[in-house]
Design an enzyme around this catalytic site. Structure first.
Site, short mmCIF file in Angstrom:
data_model
loop_
_atom_site.label_atom_id
_atom_site.label_comp_id
_atom_site.label_asym_id
_atom_site.label_seq_id
_atom_site.Cartn_x
_atom_site.Cartn_y
_atom_site.Cartn_z
CB SER A 1 -30.68 16.42 36.15
OG SER A 1 -30.97 15.68 34.99
CG HIS B 1 -28.46 14.48 39.64
ND1 HIS B 1 -28.75 13.17 39.33
CD2 HIS B 1 -28.57 15.17 38.48
CE1 HIS B 1 -29.04 13.06 38.05
NE2 HIS B 1 -28.93 14.26 37.50
#
Length: 300
Positions: A205, A251
């Site tokens: 991610s 993220h």
């Protein structure tokens, strides 16, 4: 006869010595020299250049401007070489993620514990302390290719396949690879820095969010309509901060790193492009290292 013939012989030999011969065709006279290698060439071997004429060997071995043979090859927006397959690196990264996922499915928790990202914890009762703080820095890299749930790898690989090829084509293979890996490392470093030492993190991610940031920068540079990528990024950020068991640190770290690197790649001035781009990658790697060193000192 003998007296008149004597002077003509030496004169003819002198003219022959003074007449240059083409180095590629020794039986032909050459009144021109190659402007690069300065060897004599005949009219058949004369190839027009920006200044004078060049021989076929010099034209074949260089760009005709004194630079390397590939100096005039088309380049990407970031200065990378154009590739016949703009998805090659994307395919390789996708294949690596899938291969590690399959390996984890086969090996189970043992392999998972060896590749996970966490600061400092034990992976088994009464076991030794492990983690990045214990010198296992490789976890910052291995965790980028690690997935346990099928929905997790599907979402990340869908993002990689959607965002990867356009960026790879625009940046070039080497720059795209560096951006992907450094974005993932930056996301892992921020997770290590901020999260609890025993909190485990895994997945691509961070690198995918780096591609999101880079895509936004690239679209702005090309003056494309940014609304689609901004909406998609907003949705993913909403999931980041509302769903449970999601490492927002990875993220955010990946997003910031990807956007910063992409800005350096596509906005670097042409005359200093290589210096600026190498400097940006070096600076980002240094930031990752400093974050890890500081956190390790805190946990020691």
């Amino acid at each position: 006869m003998e007296q008149s013939g004597g002077p003509q012989g030496p004169e003819g030999n002198q003219e022959e010595r003074d007449t240059a011969r083409c180095y590629r065709h020794p039986d032909r006279e050459a009144n021109i020299s190659c402007t690069r290698c300065e060897r004599p060439i005949c009219p058949e071997c004369m190839i027009s250049a920006s200044v004078g004429f060049q021989c076929p060997e010099c034209v074949k071995g260089g760009s005709g401007t004194g630079h390397a043979a590939d100096a005039n090859q088309p380049r990407t927006l970031a200065g990378g070489s154009l590739a016949a397959d703009p998805r090659l690196v994307t395919k390789i990264l996708l294949g690596l993620n899938v291969a590690v996922f399959v390996a984890v499915m086969i090996q189970g928790d043992r392999l998972l514990d060896e590749l996970l990202l966490f600061g400092q914890a034990t992976t088994e009762p009464y076991g030794p302390l492990e983690g990045v703080a214990e010198g296992q820095w490789y976890r910052l890299l291995t965790s980028m290719f690690l997935h346990q749930e099928i929905w997790h790898i599907l979402m990340n690989m869908l993002g990689l396949w959607f965002l990867g090829p356009p960026l790879e084509a625009a940046l070039g293979r080497a720059r795209f690879t560096g951006l992907y890996l450094l974005s993932g490392l930056a996301g892992g470093a921020l997770t290590y820095m901020v999260a609890a030492p025993q909190q485990a993190s895994l997945g691509a991610s961070g690198a995918i969010f780096g591609l999101f940031g880079a895509t936004a920068v690239l679209m702005r540079r090309l003056r494309y309509d940014m609304r689609p990528i901004l909406v998609l990024l907003a949705i993913n950020l909403l999931f980041t901060f509302t769903w449970s068991n999601i490492s927002w640190e990875a993220h955010v770290g990946g997003l910031v790193a990807g956007a910063a690197l992409a800005y350096a790649l596509v906005h670097a001035p042409r005359e200093k492009r290589t210096l600026v781009q190498y400097g940006a990658f070096g600076a980002m790697l240094l930031i990752v290292v400093v974050m890890c060193v500081v956190r390790t000192a805190q946990l020691a």
